[in-house]
Design a protein around this motif. Structure first.
Motif, mmCIF file in Angstrom:
data_model
loop_
_atom_site.group_PDB
_atom_site.id
_atom_site.type_symbol
_atom_site.label_atom_id
_atom_site.label_comp_id
_atom_site.label_asym_id
_atom_site.label_seq_id
_atom_site.Cartn_x
_atom_site.Cartn_y
_atom_site.Cartn_z
ATOM 1 N N ARG A 112 -3.564 8.502 -14.673
ATOM 2 C CA ARG A 112 -4.185 7.376 -13.773
ATOM 3 C C ARG A 112 -4.050 6.007 -14.677
ATOM 4 N N ARG A 113 -4.374 6.084 -15.864
ATOM 5 C CA ARG A 113 -4.574 4.966 -16.630
ATOM 6 C C ARG A 113 -3.213 4.025 -16.801
ATOM 7 N N ALA A 114 -2.270 4.864 -16.768
ATOM 8 C CA ALA A 114 -0.816 4.555 -17.135
ATOM 9 C C ALA A 114 -0.445 3.942 -15.730
ATOM 10 N N LEU A 115 -0.721 4.470 -14.618
ATOM 11 C CA LEU A 115 -0.209 4.360 -13.196
ATOM 12 C C LEU A 115 -0.856 3.157 -12.810
ATOM 13 N N ASP A 151 -4.926 -2.106 -3.226
ATOM 14 C CA ASP A 151 -3.810 -1.066 -3.053
ATOM 15 C C ASP A 151 -3.692 -0.140 -4.044
ATOM 16 N N SER A 152 -3.694 -0.424 -5.319
ATOM 17 C CA SER A 152 -3.749 0.246 -6.357
ATOM 18 C C SER A 152 -4.693 1.407 -6.313
ATOM 19 N N ALA A 153 -5.998 0.993 -6.021
ATOM 20 C CA ALA A 153 -7.084 1.904 -6.004
ATOM 21 C C ALA A 153 -6.897 2.845 -4.951
ATOM 22 N N GLY A 154 -6.317 2.502 -3.752
ATOM 23 C CA GLY A 154 -6.109 3.628 -2.580
ATOM 24 C C GLY A 154 -5.163 4.506 -3.030
ATOM 25 N N TRP A 210 5.141 5.220 -5.660
ATOM 26 C CA TRP A 210 5.061 5.165 -6.714
ATOM 27 C C TRP A 210 4.254 5.960 -7.556
ATOM 28 N N VAL A 211 2.919 6.266 -7.301
ATOM 29 C CA VAL A 211 1.936 6.981 -7.952
ATOM 30 C C VAL A 211 2.252 8.663 -7.822
ATOM 31 N N ARG A 212 2.771 8.938 -6.543
ATOM 32 C CA ARG A 212 3.230 10.408 -6.079
ATOM 33 C C ARG A 212 4.575 10.796 -7.211
ATOM 34 N N ALA A 246 0.941 -1.300 0.002
ATOM 35 C CA ALA A 246 -0.019 0.035 -0.236
ATOM 36 C C ALA A 246 1.010 1.232 -0.025
ATOM 37 N N ASP A 247 2.011 1.286 0.873
ATOM 38 C CA ASP A 247 2.740 2.499 0.853
ATOM 39 C C ASP A 247 3.821 2.541 -0.470
#
Length: 218
Positions: free
Chosen positions: A126-129, A142-145, A114-116, A108-109
């Motif tokens: 968002r789609r690529a991430l 975890d990805s959705a969060g 990674w997203v940030r 989750a962390d």
């Protein structure tokens, strides 16, 4: 994290090893016994435990810690790398469970980091991430969060920055429709939806002074 990695690496041996060091007069059951002492045939050689042996838990742990010292990784990534190094599934699971217990593995962390980073520094949508996290074995939950941290406004703002930067490098005299298609394609490859990409590109293209009057008629 680096300090915690160093502490675990410095520990080196098992918990039983530290207990033995506090009682030096106690016989070490792991050491080789003299000939004729009735030692079993499978007694560890040279004082090594099974955990310390090649392919054992300690070596797998050190391999995982070295990988984590380079960058954060998902549990699935580490499992794949340890498997490629020849560690058994049983050893790999024990090591990853232990690292998760001390907080060195947390999908989750990892997903939030990674997203940030990928959104902020690489401009990924968002789609690529979501696709990148799936390839790294991160669960949908975890990805959705993590992706909740990227709002529609965030995407629009980041896409605008990317388009403004790209506009400065467009060839002079490029046809308006070709320019728009090229810019929309750039955003699509970075994971932005078509509606967002087209709205941003059209707005920024016209605002930059490439109006219809400078382009051939449609």
């Amino acid at each position: 994290m680096r300090r915690r990695l160093d502490e675990l690496l410095a520990a080196g041996g098992t918990a039983t090893g530290s207990a033995r060091s506090s009682r030096p007069d106690e016989p070490d059951p792991q050491r080789v016994r003299p000939a004729g002492s009735g030692a079993p045939d499978d007694a560890p050689l040279g004082g090594r435990t099974e955990d310390d042996a090649p392919g054992g838990i300690e070596q797998a742990k050190e391999s995982a810690l070295r990988l984590l010292a380079v960058r954060a990784r998902s549990r699935a990534e580490l499992a794949q790398r340890l498997s490629a190094k020849g560690y058994s599934p049983e050893v790999t699971e024990q090591v990853l469970d232990r690292l998760a217990e001390v907080g060195l593995i947390d999908d989750a962390d990892f997903a939030r980091q990674w997203v940030r980073q990928r959104h902020g520094f690489s401009g990924k949508g968002r789609r690529a991430l979501e696709q990148e996290l799936r390839r790294k074995g991160v669960s949908q939950e975890d990805s959705a969060g993590a992706l909740e941290g990227v709002t529609a406004d965030d995407e629009y703002e980041r896409a605008t920055e990317l388009v403004r930067r790209k506009l400065r490098s467009l060839p002079a005299g490029l046809d308006r429709e070709k320019a728009i298609r090229r810019l929309v394609g750039m955003l699509a490859r970075r994971g932005y939806g078509h509606s967002v990409a087209y709205a941003v590109v059209k707005s920024e293209y016209d605002a930059a002074g490439f109006g219809d009057e400078d382009a051939p008629p449609d």
